[in-house]
Design a protein around this motif. Structure first.
Motif, mmCIF file in Angstrom:
data_model
loop_
_atom_site.group_PDB
_atom_site.id
_atom_site.type_symbol
_atom_site.label_atom_id
_atom_site.label_comp_id
_atom_site.label_asym_id
_atom_site.label_seq_id
_atom_site.Cartn_x
_atom_site.Cartn_y
_atom_site.Cartn_z
ATOM 1 N N TYR A 157 18.213 -6.572 -14.405
ATOM 2 C CA TYR A 157 16.897 -6.416 -13.800
ATOM 3 C C TYR A 157 17.003 -6.568 -12.281
ATOM 4 N N GLU A 158 16.354 -5.647 -11.608
ATOM 5 C CA GLU A 158 16.249 -5.706 -10.162
ATOM 6 C C GLU A 158 14.779 -5.594 -9.783
ATOM 7 N N SER A 159 14.451 -5.994 -8.601
ATOM 8 C CA SER A 159 13.054 -5.905 -8.168
ATOM 9 C C SER A 159 12.970 -5.304 -6.780
ATOM 10 N N MET A 160 11.840 -4.684 -6.514
ATOM 11 C CA MET A 160 11.570 -4.188 -5.170
ATOM 12 C C MET A 160 10.089 -4.305 -4.899
ATOM 13 N N SER A 161 9.759 -4.300 -3.654
ATOM 14 C CA SER A 161 8.351 -4.416 -3.285
ATOM 15 C C SER A 161 7.980 -3.283 -2.354
ATOM 16 N N ASP A 162 6.687 -3.011 -2.288
ATOM 17 C CA ASP A 162 6.146 -2.109 -1.298
ATOM 18 C C ASP A 162 6.820 -0.737 -1.309
ATOM 19 N N TYR A 163 6.719 -0.040 -2.401
ATOM 20 C CA TYR A 163 7.331 1.275 -2.556
ATOM 21 C C TYR A 163 6.267 2.334 -2.391
ATOM 22 N N TRP A 164 6.582 3.426 -1.661
ATOM 23 C CA TRP A 164 5.576 4.420 -1.294
ATOM 24 C C TRP A 164 5.851 5.796 -1.885
ATOM 25 N N GLY A 165 4.773 6.497 -2.189
ATOM 26 C CA GLY A 165 4.870 7.896 -2.575
ATOM 27 C C GLY A 165 4.972 8.768 -1.340
ATOM 28 N N GLN A 166 5.070 10.087 -1.570
ATOM 29 C CA GLN A 166 5.319 11.004 -0.475
ATOM 30 C C GLN A 166 4.051 11.364 0.301
ATOM 31 N N GLY A 167 2.903 11.086 -0.256
ATOM 32 C CA GLY A 167 1.640 11.375 0.408
ATOM 33 C C GLY A 167 1.010 12.663 -0.068
ATOM 34 N N SER A 168 -0.298 12.658 -0.187
ATOM 35 C CA SER A 168 -1.059 13.847 -0.571
ATOM 36 C C SER A 168 -2.176 14.066 0.432
ATOM 37 N N GLN A 169 -2.296 15.295 0.901
ATOM 38 C CA GLN A 169 -3.332 15.597 1.879
ATOM 39 C C GLN A 169 -4.674 15.764 1.185
ATOM 40 N N VAL A 170 -5.680 15.076 1.710
ATOM 41 C CA VAL A 170 -7.062 15.253 1.274
ATOM 42 C C VAL A 170 -7.868 15.669 2.503
ATOM 43 N N THR A 171 -8.515 16.814 2.406
ATOM 44 C CA THR A 171 -9.319 17.318 3.512
ATOM 45 C C THR A 171 -10.738 17.548 3.026
ATOM 46 N N VAL A 172 -11.696 16.928 3.697
ATOM 47 C CA VAL A 172 -13.102 17.074 3.338
ATOM 48 C C VAL A 172 -13.800 17.808 4.472
ATOM 49 N N SER A 173 -14.313 18.976 4.160
ATOM 50 C CA SER A 173 -14.984 19.790 5.180
ATOM 51 C C SER A 173 -16.481 19.490 5.197
ATOM 52 N N SER A 174 -17.045 19.591 6.372
ATOM 53 C CA SER A 174 -18.482 19.289 6.508
ATOM 54 C C SER A 174 -19.332 20.520 6.297
#
Length: 125
Positions: A108-125
């Protein structure tokens, strides 16, 4: 050994809805907290919502009542249902997993604070 794969971002008009998903894969034994953060152009990354393994949730004031975070433990997946979207919700949304315990080489190993690659969300007015 661990990957976070996001999906569900896109372009939507103000008042619309989007659902983000983030699936953690690999030889995962457990994950403590999963959540979503976002970063708007020219701004720092900020918390959107988190959910712990025990189901405790935390939301940024700016999204309370509009966004709902949920988690499927069996699938190691976290979701963010976003409704009543506003232009100021625009940004790159990052999935985060904290307190991951995984198995590698029979131990068993552990890690913290792991991130995904990101997804763009755009909300137009």
């Amino acid at each position: 050994q661990v990957q976070l794969v996001e999906s569900g971002g896109g372009l939507v008009q103000a008042g619309g809805s989007l659902r983000l998903s983030c699936a953690a894969s690999g030889t995962i034994f457990s994950i403590n907290a999963m959540g979503w953060y976002r970063q708007a152009p020219g701004k720092e990354r900020e918390l959107v919502a988190t959910v712990t393994s025990g189901g405790w949730t935390n939301y940024a004031d700016s999204v309370k009542g509009r966004f709902t975070i949920s988690r499927d433990h069996a699938k190691n997946t976290v979701y963010l249902q976003m409704t009543s979207l506003k232009p100021e919700d625009t940004g790159v949304y990052y999935c985060n997993a904290d307190g991951i315990v995984y198995i590698i080489g029979g131990r068993y190993e552990s890690m913290s604070d792991y991130w995904g690659q990101g997804s763009q969300v755009t909300v137009s007015s």
